[in-house]
Write an enzyme that holds these catalytic residues in place. Structure first.
Site, PDB file in Angstrom:
ATOM      1  N   GLY A   1       0.876  -0.973   0.231  1.00  0.00           N
ATOM      2  CA  GLY A   1       0.026  -0.154   0.203  1.00  0.00           C
ATOM      3  C   GLY A   1       0.638   1.287  -0.232  1.00  0.00           C
ATOM      4  O   GLY A   1       0.905   1.858   0.767  1.00  0.00           O
TER       5      GLY A   1
ATOM      6  N   GLU B   1     -10.223  -0.586   8.865  1.00  0.00           N
ATOM      7  CA  GLU B   1     -10.155  -1.151   7.671  1.00  0.00           C
ATOM      8  C   GLU B   1      -9.473  -1.660   7.506  1.00  0.00           C
ATOM      9  O   GLU B   1      -9.575  -2.436   6.347  1.00  0.00           O
ATOM     10  CB  GLU B   1      -8.827   0.063   7.144  1.00  0.00           C
ATOM     11  CG  GLU B   1      -9.357   1.524   7.635  1.00  0.00           C
ATOM     12  CD  GLU B   1      -7.171   2.556   7.138  1.00  0.00           C
ATOM     13  OE1 GLU B   1      -7.049   2.089   5.837  1.00  0.00           O
ATOM     14  OE2 GLU B   1      -7.571   3.890   7.431  1.00  0.00           O
TER      15      GLU B   1
ATOM     16  N   GLU C   1       2.189   0.970   5.736  1.00  0.00           N
ATOM     17  CA  GLU C   1       1.734   2.066   7.755  1.00  0.00           C
ATOM     18  C   GLU C   1      -0.091   1.402   7.210  1.00  0.00           C
ATOM     19  O   GLU C   1      -0.274   1.989   6.328  1.00  0.00           O
ATOM     20  CB  GLU C   1       1.321   3.349   6.684  1.00  0.00           C
ATOM     21  CG  GLU C   1       1.803   4.192   8.226  1.00  0.00           C
ATOM     22  CD  GLU C   1      -0.149   4.483   8.078  1.00  0.00           C
ATOM     23  OE1 GLU C   1      -0.771   3.626   8.826  1.00  0.00           O
ATOM     24  OE2 GLU C   1      -0.034   5.884   7.657  1.00  0.00           O
TER      25      GLU C   1
HETATM   26  C1  LIG Z   1      -2.903   4.649   5.229  1.00  0.00           C
HETATM   27  S1  LIG Z   1      -2.123   4.764   3.520  1.00  0.00           S
HETATM   28  C2  LIG Z   1      -0.305   4.764   3.413  1.00  0.00           C
HETATM   29  C3  LIG Z   1       0.083   5.566   1.786  1.00  0.00           C
HETATM   30  C4  LIG Z   1       1.974   5.306   2.378  1.00  0.00           C
HETATM   31  N1  LIG Z   1       2.140   3.831   2.157  1.00  0.00           N
HETATM   32  C5  LIG Z   1       1.972   6.954   3.443  1.00  0.00           C
HETATM   33  O1  LIG Z   1       2.572   6.491   4.077  1.00  0.00           O
HETATM   34  O2  LIG Z   1       1.870   7.347   3.139  1.00  0.00           O
HETATM   35  C6  LIG Z   1      -2.115   2.557   2.896  1.00  0.00           C
HETATM   36  C7  LIG Z   1      -2.286   2.240   1.189  1.00  0.00           C
HETATM   37  O3  LIG Z   1      -2.629   1.004   0.998  1.00  0.00           O
HETATM   38  C8  LIG Z   1      -3.027   1.055  -0.324  1.00  0.00           C
HETATM   39  N2  LIG Z   1      -3.679  -0.326  -0.070  1.00  0.00           N
HETATM   40  C9  LIG Z   1      -4.906  -0.544   0.966  1.00  0.00           C
HETATM   41  N3  LIG Z   1      -4.859  -2.011   0.815  1.00  0.00           N
HETATM   42  C10 LIG Z   1      -4.203  -2.457  -0.387  1.00  0.00           C
HETATM   43  C11 LIG Z   1      -4.175  -3.751  -0.900  1.00  0.00           C
HETATM   44  N4  LIG Z   1      -4.425  -5.000  -0.174  1.00  0.00           N
HETATM   45  N5  LIG Z   1      -3.200  -3.625  -1.518  1.00  0.00           N
HETATM   46  C12 LIG Z   1      -2.859  -2.401  -2.538  1.00  0.00           C
HETATM   47  N6  LIG Z   1      -2.680  -1.427  -1.656  1.00  0.00           N
HETATM   48  C13 LIG Z   1      -3.896  -1.239  -0.505  1.00  0.00           C
HETATM   49  C14 LIG Z   1      -4.140   2.142  -0.157  1.00  0.00           C
HETATM   50  O4  LIG Z   1      -4.978   2.432  -1.688  1.00  0.00           O
HETATM   51  C15 LIG Z   1      -3.570   3.555   0.257  1.00  0.00           C
HETATM   52  O5  LIG Z   1      -2.940   4.306  -0.612  1.00  0.00           O
END
Ligand SMILES: C[S@@+](CC[C@H](N)C(=O)[O-])C[C@H]1O[C@@H](n2cnc3c(N)ncnc32)[C@H](O)[C@@H]1O
Length: 395
Positions: A90, A164, A155
């Protein structure tokens, strides 16, 4: 737009209709059943769409507590990253992947489910780490990597840690792609609950009463002006508003002085070994001691911390902790979740609360949570009160 916004968007009411798991509400109690398969299209529409906006990514990038913790975790332990293969689950804008590359990683797979991946690719290129970071658009559960990885960074934490349910995706990535002896960033997480006093109790009760008196005016008007009696809908309207104003936990940045007693760790997670079954349903009993005299117990606050300790085989030389505990100086965008009692309860220093806590995933949406508290007050004089049962929704 108002700040701070919710961590992810939520439909306010009615709650989002995305049946993805199947616990059943039995009388007053939530009972977990085997989870139903997630409907990916509905999940994308309800959950991921929010993260496709730079606005929400910026909310996270401008949380200094979060940023400092991840930055320090990586750059104070660079030997965990130097010449290593890393997976960022993510990646969002790609920030963690970029740091891992800057810390010397040989290869970083940066997986992102949404179109934010396009922005991540641009940011990676603009910061000259595109020879190391490969941004992959797709769901972590579906992505195939060409090799196993030494480190997983992510994260994934939602409000009160588990909202979530993104940790499921990290567990899936770990089980598929982490080499034996690999390291998780963060490595551990804990959930906390503490007793609080808060003016929000009264405020929410007043809002609820106003909503109902507004309904009664509306119903009278419907009858006198349009000849339709609305009374049959009064009970469902009351239940809908009770849920919205009184039973939905609130995002709040609580001042430490509002925490009126001891706090308890209700769950500890080792990110290297945790399973989805272990976090799908939490049932915990704990006790809290009131430390302020002549005050009111307005309810409970829930928060979390995560730790970057490396692994037993490969410990971090510089351990970093990210806490979302009530703090005057270092609040985070996660804040705390407030579970308010109606009515609040008069308490005194030395009183003990025996609490039974249950948290399961919502039957409407596996990323939201249903919570129950049963709390029994024993006064310092020895007098015991009848247990109070309260049900909440983390939406
Ligand atoms: C809380 S944000 C963190 C973004 C970044 N890593 C940061 O620390 O700023 C979580 C991210 O994970 C992505 N995400 C959540 N579940 C996912 C999955 N199963 N596969 C790919 N991306 C995912 C979301 O779209 C989001 O952009």
């Amino acid at each position: 737009m108002p700040l701070p916004p919710p961590r992810i968007s939520k439909s306010r009411r009615p709650s989002s209709p995305s049946p993805t798991t199947s616990p059943v509400a039995n009388g007053n109690h939530f009972m977990a059943e085997l989870p139903a398969p997630v409907n990916k299209d509905v999940d994308f529409a309800n959950y991921f769409c929010t993260y496709a906006h730079l606005y929400y990514q910026k909310v996270m990038l401008t949380d200094p507590v979060r940023m400092e913790a991840y930055y320090n975790a990586v750059f104070k332990n660079p030997y965990h990253f130097r010449n290593k293969v890393v997976l960022d689950v993510g990646t969002g804008t790609g920030i963690l992947a970029i740091w891992c590359a800057q810390a010397g990683a040989k290869k970083v797979y940066a997986v992102e489910a949404t179109k934010m991946s396009d922005h991540a690719r641009d940011l990676v290129k603009a910061n000259n780490v595109d020879d190391v970071v490969e941004v992959i658009e797709g769901s972590m559960e579906d992505v195939l990597l060409p090799e196993k990885v030494d480190v997983i960074i992510s994260e994934w934490m939602g409000h009160f840690l588990l909202r979530e349910s993104m940790f499921d995706s990290v567990i899936c990535a770990r089980d598929r792609w982490l080499k034996p002896g690999g390291v998780m960033y963060p490595s551990h997480a804990r959930m906390w609950i503490g007793p609080i006093r808060s003016g929000l109790c009264e405020q929410k009760w007043n809002e609820f009463e106003n909503a109902m008196s507004d309904w009664h005016c509306f119903a009278n008007n419907m009858e006198s002006q349009y000849g339709v009696n609305m009374n049959v809908l009064t009970k469902p309207y009351l239940e809908e508003n009770e849920k919205y104003y009184l039973k939905t936990s609130l995002w709040n940045n609580i001042n430490p002085s509002q925490v009126i007693g001891t706090s308890a760790v209700i769950k500890e997670i080792d990110c290297l070994t945790a399973t989805v079954d272990e976090i799908r349903e939490l049932h915990v009993k704990f006790s809290l001691r009131i430390k302020q005299d002549r005050t009111r117990l307005s309810g409970f606050a829930g928060w979390f911390d995560v730790h970057f300790r490396g692994s037993t085989q490969n410990p971090a030389k510089n351990e970093v902790v990210l806490t979302t505990a009530p703090s005057e100086d270092n609040p985070t965008h996660w804040g705390q979740q407030a579970f308010l009692l109606h009515p609040s309860v008069r308490v005194n220093e030395g009183d003990e609360l025996a609490v039974s806590f249950l948290m399961v995933r919502s039957k409407h949406n596996h990323r939201l949570m249903d919570v129950e508290f049963t709390s029994e007050l024993q006064q310092s004089s020895g007098q015991r009160h009848l247990p109070v049962f309260s049900k909440f929704y983390i939406e």
